[in-house]
Scaffold this motif. Structure first.
Motif, short mmCIF file in Angstrom:
data_model
loop_
_atom_site.label_atom_id
_atom_site.label_comp_id
_atom_site.label_asym_id
_atom_site.label_seq_id
_atom_site.Cartn_x
_atom_site.Cartn_y
_atom_site.Cartn_z
N UNK A 170 0.82 -1.11 0.33
CA UNK A 170 0.06 0.16 -0.24
C UNK A 170 0.79 1.35 0.01
N UNK A 171 1.99 1.07 0.70
CA UNK A 171 2.70 2.35 0.85
C UNK A 171 3.53 2.65 -0.36
N UNK A 172 3.89 1.47 -1.25
CA UNK A 172 4.68 1.76 -2.34
C UNK A 172 3.72 2.20 -3.53
N UNK A 173 2.45 1.65 -3.42
CA UNK A 173 1.50 2.44 -4.30
C UNK A 173 1.14 3.64 -4.03
N UNK A 174 1.11 4.10 -2.63
CA UNK A 174 0.89 5.54 -2.43
C UNK A 174 2.08 6.51 -2.99
N UNK A 175 3.21 5.98 -2.61
CA UNK A 175 4.42 6.90 -2.90
C UNK A 175 4.42 6.97 -4.78
N UNK A 176 3.94 6.04 -5.27
CA UNK A 176 4.04 6.05 -6.89
C UNK A 176 2.98 7.01 -7.03
N UNK A 177 1.79 6.88 -6.62
CA UNK A 177 0.78 7.82 -7.16
C UNK A 177 0.98 9.29 -7.18
N UNK A 178 1.74 9.55 -5.77
CA UNK A 178 2.19 10.84 -5.71
C UNK A 178 3.19 11.44 -6.53
N UNK A 206 -5.69 -1.23 -8.84
CA UNK A 206 -7.07 -2.11 -9.05
C UNK A 206 -7.16 -3.00 -8.65
N UNK A 207 -6.07 -3.90 -7.83
CA UNK A 207 -6.32 -4.93 -7.00
C UNK A 207 -6.64 -4.72 -5.42
N UNK A 208 -6.67 -3.50 -5.31
CA UNK A 208 -7.16 -2.97 -3.94
C UNK A 208 -6.11 -2.46 -3.04
N UNK A 209 -4.91 -2.42 -3.15
CA UNK A 209 -3.87 -1.73 -2.48
C UNK A 209 -3.75 -0.23 -2.55
N UNK A 210 -4.77 0.19 -1.83
CA UNK A 210 -5.20 1.73 -1.92
C UNK A 210 -5.25 2.18 -0.75
#
Length: 221
Positions: A170-178, A206-210
């Motif tokens: 989740x944290x990796x996905x958040x960092x990438x979104x930013x 899309x897999x829910x890591x949000x």
């Protein structure tokens, strides 16, 4: 269960965050506060290697650190670095910052107040936020050279240290979104993001890591 595809995508985001900078001595180091005391450990190790004569630890508290670090992230980092042999007079504490932008702005103001001449900064963050921190620093203080560093470790080792694989992804996905949306908002410089990194991010999102996504952030297709 986390699928093999999700692990592979998380590894791609992890690898992209690693800047791979060749380190050299800098005017100062800035250690970004968080839940991860490993930032303080790495900063202390780099100090002992002669990479900087002065350290700024920056960070207040957040919902994830207020119980573990009640005196503030920067203060707990300072204490940890001193335990590891860094002298007190080599550390400045910036105790107010609550996000990466404030980390940079407030640290710069503190150094200017102390009349510290700065031409280069060693920026030390969590491993999954190297590129995000670098892009923010370059935007807010472009006049100096920035080198990005973190604790050298693999994704598996980091997951083991945190004890929660889903949270780390989740944290990796958040960092990438930013990295994708914050340049449009003026918070960081634009980074060239390879297609496979974007694809990995989108599959994980899309897999829910949000849980660490910025809500209502507009993303480019």
């Amino acid at each position: 269960m986390i699928s093999a595809q999700a692990w592979a995508d998380a590894q791609r985001l992890w690898d992209f965050q690693q800047m791979g900078h060749e380190l050299h001595p800098c005017s100062v180091a800035i250690g970004l506060g968080s839940h991860d005391l490993g930032v303080a450990d790495t900063t202390a190790a780099l100090y002992h290697r002669g990479m900087m004569p002065l350290i700024v630890f920056t960070g207040a508290t957040s919902r994830t650190t207020r119980d573990r670090m009640p005196r503030g992230e920067a203060e707990h980092y300072r204490e940890r670095a001193m335990e590891l042999g860094v002298p007190a007079d080599a550390i400045l504490v910036e105790p107010r910052a609550r996000n990466t932008g404030e980390n940079i702005r407030f640290s710069r103001a503190l150094l200017e107040e102390r009349r510290v001449s700065v031409s280069s900064v060693l920026l030390i963050s969590k491993p999954y936020e190297e590129r995000r921190a670098y892009a923010t620093a370059r935007k807010l203080w472009p006049e100096v050279e920035w080198l990005s560093a973190s604790t050298p470790m693999s994704l598996t080792e980091y997951v083991d240290s945190i004890g929660d694989a889903r949270l780390v992804i989740d944290m990796l996905v958040g960092a990438q979104q930013r990295l994708m949306v914050y340049p449009q908002q003026g918070f960081m410089i634009e980074e060239c993001i390879p297609y496979d990194v974007t694809a990995a991010y989108e599959r994980l999102r899309d897999g829910g890591f949000t849980s660490r996504l910025v809500p209502d952030a507009a993303e480019r297709g």
